[in-house]
Scaffold this motif. Structure first.
Motif, PDB file in Angstrom:
ATOM      1  N   TRP A  77      -3.675 -17.826  27.048  1.00 36.34           N
ATOM      2  CA  TRP A  77      -4.793 -17.824  27.993  1.00 36.34           C
ATOM      3  C   TRP A  77      -5.869 -16.880  27.487  1.00 36.34           C
ATOM      4  CZ3 TRP A  77      -2.364 -17.319  33.557  1.00 36.34           C
ATOM      5  CH2 TRP A  77      -1.646 -18.502  33.846  1.00 36.34           C
ATOM      6  N   LEU A  78      -7.036 -17.434  27.227  1.00 42.47           N
ATOM      7  CA  LEU A  78      -8.197 -16.662  26.773  1.00 42.47           C
ATOM      8  C   LEU A  78      -9.422 -16.948  27.645  1.00 42.47           C
ATOM      9  CD1 LEU A  78      -7.503 -17.237  23.043  1.00 42.47           C
ATOM     10  CD2 LEU A  78      -7.936 -14.977  23.996  1.00 42.47           C
ATOM     11  N   PHE A  79      -9.194 -17.434  28.858  1.00 43.80           N
ATOM     12  CA  PHE A  79     -10.325 -17.775  29.706  1.00 43.80           C
ATOM     13  C   PHE A  79     -11.061 -16.519  30.175  1.00 43.80           C
ATOM     14  CE2 PHE A  79      -6.722 -17.743  32.708  1.00 43.80           C
ATOM     15  CZ  PHE A  79      -7.200 -16.957  33.746  1.00 43.80           C
ATOM     16  N   SER A  80     -12.329 -16.698  30.493  1.00 41.25           N
ATOM     17  CA  SER A  80     -13.188 -15.624  31.014  1.00 41.25           C
ATOM     18  C   SER A  80     -13.294 -14.448  30.039  1.00 41.25           C
ATOM     19  CB  SER A  80     -12.703 -15.148  32.385  1.00 41.25           C
ATOM     20  OG  SER A  80     -12.724 -16.200  33.308  1.00 41.25           O
ATOM     21  N   ASN A  81     -13.658 -14.751  28.811  1.00 44.71           N
ATOM     22  CA  ASN A  81     -13.965 -13.748  27.809  1.00 44.71           C
ATOM     23  C   ASN A  81     -15.410 -13.951  27.383  1.00 44.71           C
ATOM     24  OD1 ASN A  81     -11.709 -11.892  26.592  1.00 44.71           O
ATOM     25  ND2 ASN A  81     -10.647 -13.780  27.172  1.00 44.71           N
ATOM     26  N   ASN A  82     -15.781 -13.462  26.233  1.00 42.88           N
ATOM     27  CA  ASN A  82     -17.121 -13.664  25.667  1.00 42.88           C
ATOM     28  C   ASN A  82     -17.042 -14.455  24.372  1.00 42.88           C
ATOM     29  OD1 ASN A  82     -18.544 -12.315  27.652  1.00 42.88           O
ATOM     30  ND2 ASN A  82     -18.474 -10.345  26.610  1.00 42.88           N
ATOM     31  N   LEU A  83     -16.079 -15.365  24.278  1.00 45.25           N
ATOM     32  CA  LEU A  83     -15.883 -16.116  23.040  1.00 45.25           C
ATOM     33  C   LEU A  83     -17.161 -16.852  22.641  1.00 45.25           C
ATOM     34  CD1 LEU A  83     -12.350 -17.716  23.405  1.00 45.25           C
ATOM     35  CD2 LEU A  83     -13.037 -15.822  21.943  1.00 45.25           C
ATOM     36  N   SER A  84     -17.551 -16.655  21.397  1.00 42.47           N
ATOM     37  CA  SER A  84     -18.686 -17.396  20.850  1.00 42.47           C
ATOM     38  C   SER A  84     -18.309 -18.058  19.532  1.00 42.47           C
ATOM     39  CB  SER A  84     -19.892 -16.481  20.651  1.00 42.47           C
ATOM     40  OG  SER A  84     -19.578 -15.444  19.755  1.00 42.47           O
ATOM     41  N   ALA A  85     -17.220 -17.634  18.906  1.00 48.40           N
ATOM     42  CA  ALA A  85     -16.809 -18.214  17.627  1.00 48.40           C
ATOM     43  C   ALA A  85     -15.289 -18.285  17.531  1.00 48.40           C
ATOM     44  CB  ALA A  85     -17.353 -17.387  16.467  1.00 48.40           C
ATOM     45  N   ILE A  86     -14.826 -19.459  17.106  1.00 49.99           N
ATOM     46  CA  ILE A  86     -13.417 -19.656  16.789  1.00 49.99           C
ATOM     47  C   ILE A  86     -13.394 -20.118  15.340  1.00 49.99           C
ATOM     48  CG2 ILE A  86     -11.312 -20.929  17.300  1.00 49.99           C
ATOM     49  CD1 ILE A  86     -12.366 -21.268  20.176  1.00 49.99           C
ATOM     50  N   TYR A  87     -12.906 -19.262  14.463  1.00 48.65           N
ATOM     51  CA  TYR A  87     -12.929 -19.557  13.030  1.00 48.65           C
ATOM     52  C   TYR A  87     -11.931 -20.663  12.688  1.00 48.65           C
ATOM     53  CZ  TYR A  87     -16.005 -15.658  12.104  1.00 48.65           C
ATOM     54  OH  TYR A  87     -17.093 -14.823  12.081  1.00 48.65           O
ATOM     55  N   PRO A  88     -12.269 -21.494  11.694  1.00 48.18           N
ATOM     56  CA  PRO A  88     -11.350 -22.554  11.277  1.00 48.18           C
ATOM     57  C   PRO A  88      -9.981 -21.988  10.919  1.00 48.18           C
ATOM     58  CG  PRO A  88     -13.490 -22.837  10.224  1.00 48.18           C
ATOM     59  CD  PRO A  88     -13.518 -21.497  10.924  1.00 48.18           C
ATOM     60  N   GLY A  89      -8.939 -22.680  11.362  1.00 46.34           N
ATOM     61  CA  GLY A  89      -7.569 -22.273  11.057  1.00 46.34           C
ATOM     62  C   GLY A  89      -6.965 -21.294  12.043  1.00 46.34           C
ATOM     63  N   THR A  90      -7.713 -20.892  13.067  1.00 44.31           N
ATOM     64  CA  THR A  90      -7.199 -19.910  14.032  1.00 44.31           C
ATOM     65  C   THR A  90      -5.916 -20.383  14.697  1.00 44.31           C
ATOM     66  OG1 THR A  90      -9.382 -18.969  14.465  1.00 44.31           O
ATOM     67  CG2 THR A  90      -7.724 -18.692  16.187  1.00 44.31           C
ATOM     68  N   PHE A  91      -5.840 -21.650  15.052  1.00 47.40           N
ATOM     69  CA  PHE A  91      -4.677 -22.165  15.785  1.00 47.40           C
ATOM     70  C   PHE A  91      -3.739 -22.980  14.903  1.00 47.40           C
ATOM     71  CE2 PHE A  91      -8.206 -22.193  19.023  1.00 47.40           C
ATOM     72  CZ  PHE A  91      -7.803 -21.031  19.673  1.00 47.40           C
ATOM     73  N   ARG A  92      -4.042 -23.146  13.647  1.00 49.40           N
ATOM     74  CA  ARG A  92      -3.326 -24.075  12.765  1.00 49.40           C
ATOM     75  C   ARG A  92      -1.816 -23.826  12.715  1.00 49.40           C
ATOM     76  NH1 ARG A  92      -6.552 -24.447   8.126  1.00 49.40           N
ATOM     77  NH2 ARG A  92      -7.613 -26.056   9.293  1.00 49.40           N
ATOM     78  N   HIS A  93      -1.366 -22.593  12.768  1.00 50.85           N
ATOM     79  CA  HIS A  93       0.060 -22.284  12.627  1.00 50.85           C
ATOM     80  C   HIS A  93       0.771 -22.107  13.969  1.00 50.85           C
ATOM     81  CE1 HIS A  93      -0.559 -22.067   8.378  1.00 50.85           C
ATOM     82  NE2 HIS A  93      -1.556 -21.232   8.570  1.00 50.85           N
ATOM     83  N   LEU A  94       0.122 -22.507  15.038  1.00 52.31           N
ATOM     84  CA  LEU A  94       0.728 -22.381  16.369  1.00 52.31           C
ATOM     85  C   LEU A  94       1.347 -23.717  16.779  1.00 52.31           C
ATOM     86  CD1 LEU A  94      -2.016 -20.259  18.185  1.00 52.31           C
ATOM     87  CD2 LEU A  94      -0.061 -19.498  16.853  1.00 52.31           C
ATOM     88  N   GLN A  95       2.294 -24.177  16.006  1.00 52.74           N
ATOM     89  CA  GLN A  95       2.850 -25.509  16.206  1.00 52.74           C
ATOM     90  C   GLN A  95       3.662 -25.654  17.482  1.00 52.74           C
ATOM     91  OE1 GLN A  95       4.566 -25.305  12.413  1.00 52.74           O
ATOM     92  NE2 GLN A  95       2.836 -26.283  11.402  1.00 52.74           N
ATOM     93  N   ALA A  96       4.076 -24.557  18.111  1.00 54.50           N
ATOM     94  CA  ALA A  96       4.835 -24.631  19.359  1.00 54.50           C
ATOM     95  C   ALA A  96       3.920 -24.581  20.584  1.00 54.50           C
ATOM     96  CB  ALA A  96       5.844 -23.482  19.428  1.00 54.50           C
ATOM     97  N   LEU A  97       2.638 -24.287  20.398  1.00 60.60           N
ATOM     98  CA  LEU A  97       1.710 -24.084  21.520  1.00 60.60           C
ATOM     99  C   LEU A  97       1.625 -25.319  22.409  1.00 60.60           C
ATOM    100  CD1 LEU A  97      -0.140 -21.783  22.553  1.00 60.60           C
ATOM    101  CD2 LEU A  97      -2.030 -22.970  21.442  1.00 60.60           C
ATOM    102  N   GLU A  98       1.809 -25.104  23.711  1.00 66.07           N
ATOM    103  CA  GLU A  98       1.762 -26.186  24.693  1.00 66.07           C
ATOM    104  C   GLU A  98       0.556 -26.082  25.617  1.00 66.07           C
ATOM    105  OE1 GLU A  98       5.536 -25.883  26.664  1.00 66.07           O
ATOM    106  OE2 GLU A  98       6.631 -26.690  24.941  1.00 66.07           O
TER     107      GLU A  98
END
Length: 183
Positions: A77-98
């Protein structure tokens, strides 16, 4: 000889369990780290590698980079932050993420085509209340388990490319007013 004995005793001790990041609360079952509403400007560096649930909502995090999260994550959960950039590959290795909640990040204006690459088990994706005006046509490619997609309160006029099969689309408008183009 005494210092050598002490050194040998220290080496024989089992490794210490990863500590909980400062200002966070950790739970052991399931392995959970809760760092919500702490004014963090970045993701804590000392997350236990076995963390399955990570709650970072209501902080000031601006960017997400590859290597930040451990592969055991099921919920992020990263809601309600100041996210402006998600770099390529950030989630690539999170294969269990639901579940991935990136909603209510009003500085998040665009996403790269491969932002969600590798998330084959992702069931729920929250992108509500961001400033997205378009999404790449291939952004949902490979999300074979996606069931829930929350896109309300964005500036999207249409979605390019196919949506994942089995998706319970969750938009702020009726599906007929948000056309998709198959491409």
């Amino acid at each position: 000889p005494a210092s050598a004995c002490l050194l040998l005793m220290l080496l024989a001790l089992p490794p210490a369990a990863p500590s909980c990041p400062m200002l966070c609360t950790c739970y052991s079952s399931p392995p959970t780290v809760s760092c919500q509403a702490n004014n963090f400007s970045s993701v804590p560096l000392s997350l236990p590698p076995s963390t399955q649930r990570l709650f970072l909502q209501n902080n000031l995090i601006r960017t997400l980079r590859p290597g930040t999260f451990g592969p055991s994550l099921l919920t992020l959960w990263l809601f309600s932050n100041n996210l402006s950039a998600i770099y390529p590959g950030t989630f690539r290795h999170l294969q269990a993420l639901e579940e991935l909640d990136l909603g209510d990040n009003r500085h998040l204006r665009s996403l790269e085509p491969d932002t969600f690459q590798g998330l084959e088990r992702l069931q729920s994706l929250h992108l509500y209340r961001c400033q997205l005006s378009s999404l790449p046509g291939t952004i949902f490619r490979g999300l074979v388990s996606l069931q829930y997609l929350y896109l309300q309160e964005n500036s999207l006029l249409h979605l390019q490319g196919p949506l994942p099969k089995g998706l319970c689309s969750c938009f702020s408008h009726p599906p007929s007013s948000l056309p998709t183009s198959q491409g």
